[in-house]
Scaffold this motif. Structure first.
Motif, PDB file in Angstrom:
ATOM      1  N   TRP A   1      -8.590  -9.497 -43.097  1.00  0.00           N
ATOM      2  CA  TRP A   1      -8.419 -10.720 -42.322  1.00  0.00           C
ATOM      3  C   TRP A   1      -8.740 -10.444 -40.855  1.00  0.00           C
ATOM      4  N   LYS A   2      -9.609 -11.236 -40.297  1.00  0.00           N
ATOM      5  CA  LYS A   2      -9.974 -11.103 -38.888  1.00  0.00           C
ATOM      6  C   LYS A   2      -9.619 -12.402 -38.176  1.00  0.00           C
ATOM      7  N   PRO A   3      -8.460 -12.443 -37.561  1.00  0.00           N
ATOM      8  CA  PRO A   3      -7.978 -13.703 -37.002  1.00  0.00           C
ATOM      9  C   PRO A   3      -8.676 -14.093 -35.706  1.00  0.00           C
ATOM     10  N   ASP A   4      -8.674 -15.378 -35.448  1.00  0.00           N
ATOM     11  CA  ASP A   4      -9.076 -15.914 -34.158  1.00  0.00           C
ATOM     12  C   ASP A   4      -7.835 -15.855 -33.274  1.00  0.00           C
ATOM     13  N   LEU A   5      -7.859 -15.066 -32.218  1.00  0.00           N
ATOM     14  CA  LEU A   5      -6.654 -14.851 -31.412  1.00  0.00           C
ATOM     15  C   LEU A   5      -6.175 -16.124 -30.731  1.00  0.00           C
ATOM     16  N   ASP A   6      -7.045 -17.102 -30.559  1.00  0.00           N
ATOM     17  CA  ASP A   6      -6.627 -18.347 -29.923  1.00  0.00           C
ATOM     18  C   ASP A   6      -5.689 -19.155 -30.813  1.00  0.00           C
ATOM     19  N   LYS A   7      -5.925 -19.105 -32.135  1.00  0.00           N
ATOM     20  CA  LYS A   7      -5.115 -19.879 -33.067  1.00  0.00           C
ATOM     21  C   LYS A   7      -4.921 -19.082 -34.349  1.00  0.00           C
ATOM     22  N   TRP A   8      -4.244 -17.950 -34.240  1.00  0.00           N
ATOM     23  CA  TRP A   8      -4.120 -17.084 -35.416  1.00  0.00           C
ATOM     24  C   TRP A   8      -2.993 -17.500 -36.348  1.00  0.00           C
ATOM     25  N   ILE A   9      -1.943 -18.141 -35.828  1.00  0.00           N
ATOM     26  CA  ILE A   9      -0.837 -18.552 -36.686  1.00  0.00           C
ATOM     27  C   ILE A   9      -1.309 -19.568 -37.722  1.00  0.00           C
ATOM     28  N   THR A  10      -2.172 -20.473 -37.304  1.00  0.00           N
ATOM     29  CA  THR A  10      -2.659 -21.510 -38.212  1.00  0.00           C
ATOM     30  C   THR A  10      -3.565 -20.950 -39.303  1.00  0.00           C
ATOM     31  N   GLN A  11      -3.976 -19.700 -39.171  1.00  0.00           N
ATOM     32  CA  GLN A  11      -4.839 -19.094 -40.182  1.00  0.00           C
ATOM     33  C   GLN A  11      -4.044 -18.356 -41.268  1.00  0.00           C
ATOM     34  N   LEU A  12      -2.730 -18.257 -41.095  1.00  0.00           N
ATOM     35  CA  LEU A  12      -1.919 -17.625 -42.118  1.00  0.00           C
ATOM     36  C   LEU A  12      -1.849 -18.516 -43.351  1.00  0.00           C
TER      37      LEU A  12
ATOM     38  N   GLN B   1       4.711  -2.066 -20.168  1.00  0.00           N
ATOM     39  CA  GLN B   1       3.670  -2.301 -21.157  1.00  0.00           C
ATOM     40  C   GLN B   1       2.946  -3.621 -20.933  1.00  0.00           C
ATOM     41  N   ALA B   2       3.577  -4.582 -20.310  1.00  0.00           N
ATOM     42  CA  ALA B   2       2.971  -5.900 -20.186  1.00  0.00           C
ATOM     43  C   ALA B   2       2.097  -5.991 -18.936  1.00  0.00           C
ATOM     44  N   THR B   3       1.398  -7.095 -18.837  1.00  0.00           N
ATOM     45  CA  THR B   3       0.562  -7.368 -17.675  1.00  0.00           C
ATOM     46  C   THR B   3       1.212  -8.471 -16.856  1.00  0.00           C
ATOM     47  N   ASP B   4       0.830  -8.583 -15.600  1.00  0.00           N
ATOM     48  CA  ASP B   4       1.414  -9.629 -14.778  1.00  0.00           C
ATOM     49  C   ASP B   4       0.756 -10.979 -15.026  1.00  0.00           C
ATOM     50  N   ASN B   5      -0.223 -11.030 -15.932  1.00  0.00           N
ATOM     51  CA  ASN B   5      -0.927 -12.268 -16.210  1.00  0.00           C
ATOM     52  C   ASN B   5      -0.514 -12.805 -17.584  1.00  0.00           C
ATOM     53  N   ILE B   6       0.296 -13.855 -17.601  1.00  0.00           N
ATOM     54  CA  ILE B   6       0.774 -14.436 -18.851  1.00  0.00           C
ATOM     55  C   ILE B   6      -0.403 -14.933 -19.692  1.00  0.00           C
ATOM     56  N   THR B   7      -1.409 -15.498 -19.044  1.00  0.00           N
ATOM     57  CA  THR B   7      -2.577 -16.015 -19.762  1.00  0.00           C
ATOM     58  C   THR B   7      -3.315 -14.909 -20.499  1.00  0.00           C
ATOM     59  N   THR B   8      -3.422 -13.733 -19.873  1.00  0.00           N
ATOM     60  CA  THR B   8      -4.080 -12.599 -20.518  1.00  0.00           C
ATOM     61  C   THR B   8      -3.338 -12.194 -21.782  1.00  0.00           C
ATOM     62  N   LEU B   9      -2.014 -12.184 -21.716  1.00  0.00           N
ATOM     63  CA  LEU B   9      -1.208 -11.844 -22.887  1.00  0.00           C
ATOM     64  C   LEU B   9      -1.415 -12.878 -23.998  1.00  0.00           C
ATOM     65  N   TRP B  10      -1.396 -14.142 -23.634  1.00  0.00           N
ATOM     66  CA  TRP B  10      -1.597 -15.211 -24.622  1.00  0.00           C
ATOM     67  C   TRP B  10      -2.966 -15.063 -25.301  1.00  0.00           C
ATOM     68  N   ASN B  11      -3.992 -14.836 -24.521  1.00  0.00           N
ATOM     69  CA  ASN B  11      -5.342 -14.721 -25.071  1.00  0.00           C
ATOM     70  C   ASN B  11      -5.501 -13.496 -25.973  1.00  0.00           C
ATOM     71  N   ALA B  12      -4.603 -12.511 -25.814  1.00  0.00           N
ATOM     72  CA  ALA B  12      -4.645 -11.322 -26.662  1.00  0.00           C
ATOM     73  C   ALA B  12      -3.891 -11.536 -27.976  1.00  0.00           C
ATOM     74  N   GLY B  13      -3.302 -12.722 -28.140  1.00  0.00           N
ATOM     75  CA  GLY B  13      -2.594 -13.037 -29.373  1.00  0.00           C
ATOM     76  C   GLY B  13      -1.089 -12.941 -29.281  1.00  0.00           C
ATOM     77  N   VAL B  14      -0.562 -12.587 -28.111  1.00  0.00           N
ATOM     78  CA  VAL B  14       0.889 -12.486 -27.932  1.00  0.00           C
ATOM     79  C   VAL B  14       1.516 -13.877 -28.029  1.00  0.00           C
ATOM     80  N   ARG B  15       2.608 -13.981 -28.790  1.00  0.00           N
ATOM     81  CA  ARG B  15       3.314 -15.257 -28.920  1.00  0.00           C
ATOM     82  C   ARG B  15       4.802 -15.129 -28.595  1.00  0.00           C
ATOM     83  N   GLY B  16       5.267 -13.907 -28.352  1.00  0.00           N
ATOM     84  CA  GLY B  16       6.649 -13.682 -27.953  1.00  0.00           C
ATOM     85  C   GLY B  16       6.680 -13.030 -26.577  1.00  0.00           C
ATOM     86  N   PHE B  17       7.367 -13.637 -25.630  1.00  0.00           N
ATOM     87  CA  PHE B  17       7.360 -13.164 -24.243  1.00  0.00           C
ATOM     88  C   PHE B  17       8.793 -12.902 -23.782  1.00  0.00           C
TER      89      PHE B  17
END
Length: 214
Positions: free
Chosen positions: A29-40, A68-84
């Motif tokens: 499975w190769k998810p689209d990081l923008d909307k990976w939950i909907t692909q489950l 471990q995290a970055t100061d850019n919330i958007t960067t984390l989101w685009n990497a597939g992070v959904r828990g902050f």
């Protein structure tokens, strides 16, 4: 195996050896990081407690702090992070002995005053809430009246109080301070406001930002 299943040899609460089919990289499975939950598969019927979302601790903190995290919330989101998980502290626009907390900010982003006698400035939590709410909202689509999209979880923890004699004021202010940050974030219908139970499914939180406060 097929034979075991046919004879009902599988029993709850016991360990069974099952020979699984071989998986290859071509079928992975190769998810689209923008909307990976909907692909489950059948994701809307997955219980919220069943899915461990990828997360970032100390999200939003200065990246040069070595966390471990970055100061850019958007960067984390685009990497597939959904828990902050965000570490918080109270901050003020006042100085010195007149210190009164007036906002909640990301710990480590504030300025410390002379001799550490007050804490002021910093990245307000309302900014984080607005950023995540917008990211979640941008994933939502509606087709034939059926809503689809992602969700996110924001955990706000009381990390530390003010310096010197201000800790009691900071701690007492924290819960009301978080309420103020939510109210001043400009976010209305994206924040999840219902109860979360063991039977809550992903379908119930699609397009929502879940905020948990420690």
């Amino acid at each position: 195996t097929k034979k075991l299943a046919e004879t009902s040899a599988l029993k709850a609460g016991q360990i069974h050896k099952i020979k699984l089919p071989r998986f290859t990289s071509t079928t992975a499975w190769k998810p689209d990081l923008d909307k990976w939950i909907t692909q489950l598969y059948d994701y809307k019927n997955i219980y919220l407690t069943e899915l461990s979302v990828p997360g970032a601790w100390y999200a939003g903190a200065p990246s040069d702090d070595g966390y471990q995290a970055t100061d850019n919330i958007t960067t984390l989101w685009n990497a597939g992070v959904r828990g902050f998980a965000v570490e918080c502290r109270s901050s003020s626009t006042l100085q010195g002995l007149s210190y009164e907390p007036s906002s909640v900010v990301i710990s480590g982003t504030q300025d410390n005053g002379l001799f550490g006698s007050y804490v002021r400035g910093g990245t307000k939590i309302r900014t984080v809430i607005a950023s995540l709410a917008n990211a979640v909202a941008n994933t939502v689509t509606t087709t034939n009246g059926i809503k689809d999209g992602e969700y996110a979880v924001l955990v706000l923890s009381y990390a530390d109080g003010g310096n010197d004699g201000h800790r009691d004021k900071d701690h007492a202010y924290f819960i009301n301070g978080i309420k103020n940050e939510i109210a001043n974030s400009g976010v209305t219908n994206v924040i999840y406001s219902s109860a979360i139970t063991p039977s809550t499914t992903i379908s119930q939180v699609i397009g929502k930002l879940i905020i948990m406060v420690n």
